[in-house]
Scaffold this motif. Sequence first.
Motif: not given
Length: 155
Positions: A10-39
């Motif tokens: 979703a991030v690679e495709q720039g699909d913020l609606k999908q990102v929102e769907t995922i993070v609204s349901k899965e709290k741990k997705a935030i940690r994955y997003l935080a990891g993506m800011i470095y790579g």
Amino acid sequence: MTLKEELRTAVEQGDLKQVETIVSKEKKAIRYLAGMIYGLNAEKRHFAAKGIAIAAKYHPKMVEKVVERIVWAMDSKSGTNATEVPEILKAIAKEQPKLLIPMVPEMARLAPGDSSMHKGIQETLRIVNEACPGEVNKKMGKALWERMKRCDCGK
């Protein structure tokens, strides 16, 4: 597909609606997003940052913890090369500026430091101050008072 893979796609495709769907349901997705800011490259990092900002609407306490960690990553003592962090903080400030209030004193301390980051930190502080001026002043005043008490200044 795992949660991490789904989020990365979703991030690679720039699909913020999908990102929102995922993070609204899965709290741990935030940690994955935080990891993506470095790579990731700058454009994809921007989408990961926006994802963290969006996640703040659903899981503000978790995002506050992530903010604490990434602000620490900007400090030279952390040993992390976190030049991407101001970009993430700025994205959060635009969406949820109040979440950054607790870290204002630390960001102000770091702002004049590393030249690769100071412009982004200053811009983030400006956004937060415009959105929450009274709270920023109160937090800075309290931080200065605490520092004065610790160093026994003025006696």
